[in-house]
Design a protein around this motif. Structure first.
Motif, mmCIF file in Angstrom:
data_model
loop_
_atom_site.group_PDB
_atom_site.id
_atom_site.type_symbol
_atom_site.label_atom_id
_atom_site.label_comp_id
_atom_site.label_asym_id
_atom_site.label_seq_id
_atom_site.Cartn_x
_atom_site.Cartn_y
_atom_site.Cartn_z
ATOM 1 N N HIS A 128 0.870 -1.919 -0.249
ATOM 2 C CA HIS A 128 -0.163 0.275 0.367
ATOM 3 C C HIS A 128 0.785 1.385 -0.084
ATOM 4 O O HIS A 128 1.234 2.082 -0.945
ATOM 5 N N GLU A 129 1.786 1.285 1.183
ATOM 6 C CA GLU A 129 2.777 2.455 1.313
ATOM 7 C C GLU A 129 3.776 2.803 0.247
ATOM 8 O O GLU A 129 3.911 4.111 -0.284
ATOM 9 N N HIS A 132 1.668 4.733 -2.685
ATOM 10 C CA HIS A 132 1.680 6.121 -2.950
ATOM 11 C C HIS A 132 2.527 6.153 -3.122
ATOM 12 O O HIS A 132 2.698 7.418 -3.757
ATOM 13 N N HIS A 138 -5.698 6.876 -3.551
ATOM 14 C CA HIS A 138 -6.780 6.044 -2.721
ATOM 15 C C HIS A 138 -7.970 6.384 -3.452
ATOM 16 O O HIS A 138 -8.375 6.729 -4.512
HETATM 17 ZN ZN LIG Z 1 -3.276 4.733 2.079
#
Ligand SMILES: [Zn+2]
Length: 178
Positions: A128-129, A132, A138
């Motif tokens: 997830h990170e 980013h 998101h």
């Molecule tokens: Zn996030």
């Protein structure tokens, strides 16, 4: 993928400011803190490496570990992984931010990822990170907008420990961008 209709078109810098922007090159150099306040334990480093190997090496991005990280100038190490909770609200497990813009306004020269210790660094959250840190958003910041829990977001779902897989849509966005 940054930019979207929600994010605006210029990379944001600063801790917990704005939206994640792109990294500045398809060759992604990363470092994991090995000493001091934000050190990752060996097991956490292994988890992060497994997520990079499993989800990002099969994309157009080429990840390289940088054992001599650079923190100033125009060619900084692209992603710095930290374990820690400094500055994170209680409800937040991890965050990614840009501390130095890249050359073209859309991208970042150096992204920081900070994830809490004591079991919070999971494969899904590392996916997830890291997403980013290369510009993935998101659901509610995406174009078209999706629920943050939409499974098409793969590991970019929120809460951030929900899915291990980067997923086909993110992979296509990454490959189209880099
Ligand atoms: Zn996030």
């Amino acid at each position: 993928m940054f930019p979207t209709s929600v994010t605006g078109g210029t990379c944001w810098t600063g801790f917990r400011t704005g939206f994640p922007c792109q990294t500045d090159n398809s060759a992604v150099y990363f470092y994991m803190d090995s000493n001091g306040e934000y050190e990752l334990e060996a097991t956490d480093k292994s988890t992060v490496n497994n997520a990079i190997d499993g989800e990002y090496r099969p994309t157009a991005l080429a990840f390289h570990y940088d054992s001599s990280p650079v923190f100033s100038g125009s060619g900084e190490t692209d992603i710095i992984y930290q374990e820690g909770s400094t500055g994170l609200p209680d409800s937040v497990a991890g965050t990614t931010w840009c501390n130095a813009k890249g050359g073209d306004g859309l991208d970042c020269d150096q992204q920081y990822i900070r994830i809490r210790g004591n079991g919070y660094i999971t494969y899904a959250r590392s996916c997830h990170e890291t997403g980013h840190a290369v510009g993935l958003q998101h659901g509610d910041n995406s174009s078209p907008r999706l629920l943050n829990s939409d499974s098409r977001l793969g590991c970019l779902v929120t809460p951030s420990d929900g899915h291990n897989d980067l997923g086909a849509n993110n992979r296509e966005n990454v490959n189209a961008t880099y």
